[in-house]
Motif scaffolding. Sequence first.
Motif, PDB file in Angstrom:
ATOM      1  N   ARG A   7       0.839  -1.198   0.000  1.00  0.00           N
ATOM      2  CA  ARG A   7       0.000   0.000   0.000  1.00  0.00           C
ATOM      3  C   ARG A   7       0.875   1.249   0.000  1.00  0.00           C
ATOM      4  O   ARG A   7       1.861   1.339   0.723  1.00  0.00           O
ATOM      5  CB  ARG A   7      -0.905  -0.029   1.217  1.00  0.00           C
ATOM      6  N   TYR A 189      -2.801   0.141  -4.162  1.00  0.00           N
ATOM      7  CA  TYR A 189      -2.575  -1.159  -3.539  1.00  0.00           C
ATOM      8  C   TYR A 189      -1.985  -2.117  -4.563  1.00  0.00           C
ATOM      9  O   TYR A 189      -2.219  -2.000  -5.769  1.00  0.00           O
ATOM     10  CB  TYR A 189      -3.895  -1.746  -3.021  1.00  0.00           C
ATOM     11  N   PHE A 197      -7.922  -5.808  -0.962  1.00  0.00           N
ATOM     12  CA  PHE A 197      -8.184  -4.366  -0.898  1.00  0.00           C
ATOM     13  C   PHE A 197      -9.598  -4.001  -1.332  1.00  0.00           C
ATOM     14  O   PHE A 197      -9.897  -2.825  -1.549  1.00  0.00           O
ATOM     15  CB  PHE A 197      -7.158  -3.590  -1.736  1.00  0.00           C
TER      16      PHE A 197
END
Length: 604
Positions: A7, A189, A197
């Motif tokens: 991330r 992500y 995600f």
Amino acid sequence: MCGIIARVGDGDAIRKLVSGLENLEYRGYDSAGVAVQNGSGISVYKRSGQVSELKDALVGSVPNGKVGIGHTRWSTHGPPTDENAHPHTSQTDEVAVVHNGIIENYAELKATLSDAGHEFTSDTDTEVIPHLFEYYLEDADDIAEAFRKTVRDLEGSYAVAALVDDVHAIYAARQGSPLILGLDDDEYYLASDVPAFLDHTDDVVYLEDGDVVVVEPNGVTLTDLAGARIDRDVERVDWDPEEAGKGEYDHYMLKEIHTQPNALSNTIEGRIQGDEVHLESFPEGTFDDVEDVHLVACGTSYHAAMYCQQQLADAGIRAQAYRASEYVDANPGPVSGETLVVAVTQSGETADTLGALRQAKEAGAQVVTVTNVVGSTAARTADEALFIRAGPEIGVAATKTFSSQAVTLSLLAIRLAEDVPGASPPDDVATLLDDVYDLPEHVDNVLKTSDARAIAESYIDSQSYFFIGRGLNNAVAKEGALKFKEITYEHAEGFASGELKHGPLALVTPDTPVFTLFDGAGDGKTLKNAEEAQARGAPIVAVASEDHSGVDVADDHLAIPDTHPVWAGLLANVQLQLVSYHAAQLLGRPIDKPRNLAKSVTVE
């Protein structure tokens, strides 16, 4: 088979990394770890065991950082220890890496790096990657090029995500293992699978083999291994985030068993018009040149392939189901443009199935994949993809995806029979297709009325469990046994019912319940086979409609609604799923996380 999450964005990364790992834990749960870039070095936290143990270790000492990577592991090289957990770091801790796959030349790379003074602290193949990256960084003007050099040296399969000290970026690449980019308004992500995600974004880019991506707070740069810029389409995932959660259920598996009616409705929707099958990718004449069909798959998907093979044979089409892991060496006979190869894979990332698929394409075959995941490697590699539309499945033991695979393949078998020269659809195809519309309701009826828990309690102390069936139910018997052994850890075997007397009968005792599947086709012979086991003391559990003659002979009964024989096996399968679930629950097994198993098998 491991899970990667990474991330980049504003705000703290660690909580979203850990949440992503929890969503990916079905891909592996031997160990877990995270690394974040905090402005004064890379902080690494990792533990053997499940993600919950990593969370416990982070309580009170949550590291700050806007950029981070995480990993949940299913062991291939080295046992599940703290040292072997990912992320792995380089000689000076300048680099941290998470990796899925297998680096086949890691021994040679490790020897070269050791000669250069690098010291290794784990048993994993992954650890060579951060050391190699650091080696190339020593003389590099461009970090991205140093990363590409690293990746170019790797042989095998991999999805890699890396951090470099004091650089607010993630460097990632894939070859043979899935890696997906998620795009949100102010953050990015990377993950092995969308559920990691899905709570944050449903806009994705499916990376291809050979792609290298640099993700920074202000954007994404995508190149090939040589550094040339490339573009990939942004796609929207149509899964609801709630589909990937347990909801009111104690286990993902139980939820997925109970959501089969909805999954099957989605599978069927729009694919039948009157007494004809209309599949979106296959207009009339698509299969006019097909002479034979090879179905390749692994595990539960292989049993769905067997289900289809029987129907193709009944339609007069030469067909064979192969275990994908053996297809390369199975000498399946001539493969040409007249061969249709159907690759069946829930995830679309199963390594053995992808290998068989690619081999078939190289031989000139027409290749179709039947999969659950839009954008998966199998879907993008095959000539055409037929999606089962089951929605996300998190439990390691496949349930709703088997049902949806079997129905999708059954419809494909009818569609093939309409085109293949000399083949013919079933004589009662109109009735068969009428009855498939009732299948979701029938499954719901089974779920509401099942005596599976009582049956599981009755036989919980048994020594072995046998499952037998004939024709289509041979595949269901094997699938029932697989499900039972996967989550109960008890000995279970599935047999073609006629084979019971050719060896397996020697294993039958009063402590061997025999689950006997009846679907209205060849049931007289199946009943005789069951009675042979019963004469040796084995209790018989009939899985059949209420008025079936086998119920009067059996010791116990699991009821299924009356339906066409093609669909009866899928109703029986739901009963067997419930028996397996309740037996595992009674035995105290970790149902969603069975030992030694992972959901997506991305290494050969």
